[in-house]
Scaffold this active site. Sequence first.
Site: not given
Length: 347
Positions: A8, A25-26
């Site tokens: 992330s 984020c991922s």
Amino acid sequence: MVRYLLMSCVVVLATAAAVPVAESCSRILWNDNGLAVVVARTMDWPESTEPILTVFPRGLKRDGGRLGSVDVVEDNPMKWTSKYGSLATTIYGIGTADGVNERGLSAHMLYLQATNFGPRDASKPGLHAGLWAQYLLDNAATVTEALESLNAVQVVMIEARGHKASVHLAIEDAGGDSAVIEFVDGKRVVHHGRDYKIMTNDPTYEEQLALLRKQDFSRPSSDTPLPGNVSAVDRFQRAAYFSAMLPRPKDDREAVAAVLAIARNVSVPFGAPYRKFGIYNTEYRTVIDLTNRRYFFELATSPNVIWMDLAKLNFAPDAPVMVLNPDDLSLSGEVSGRLARAPKAPF
């Protein structure tokens, strides 16, 4: 035990009039389905990062010490000419958050609070963190080449409004190779191999793997207890769990849909609080089909998934930089024909 890695991200890029510096984020890589190497990522941020889909031709001259109009690495900045063309999603017009080059190497920048690039060593050319991903896309065709190219530079921390560019990087290539690159306590830490598929944010990647090993996903069912919040640890484990159960796709369309479904599952809904950073909902999602050289983009506020076929893009050294603002409800499907010439390269 599931052995997947998710990432992330937070990108910290800004000009003198910069914005806050945290994003979660991922990243989900699927490289063992027997059909296509595909990777998805989410970009989570408290406001628009002004994403622009940008086509960079070969032969562009870069300055790794320039951040917008400011010299942030004054002593021995890294300078190079791009060897490969690429399609990137830029952030605030000053760096690359996500992208793929014509040879099938892709890169994704994500946030890691533990990042420490170490003190500046002016004997090595300095590359500011905002251009870290673009440097690899410009110069490498494979993960191995990308890792080797990093030996020639020192990644340099940048700051905006007191916030640091605390980022780590995930890269993968058309052969399915993968690497997660972090700088912890001033030292580069690399997890290199096809098994490193999932990545999020803090804690460090090694710690994420240790936490994942404590979960028992050996008998998956609809009753399996599964972390469900928006923290980096929860997203990492959720992405790992669902990635391990993906059925073999019938075609590349199903492969893309599969990783996009997981990216949507680990996206941050509007209004969801994220640690001390406040609200960091998912701004957009991307999927890259490295086998067939296609780049998909989904803005969270738009009902349409758009994409570009890299075979339709002009990466020749004399070609202009081309751009497309994805924040347009009229966009749908393959959109390379909607690109417009940029007045100049953003960096």
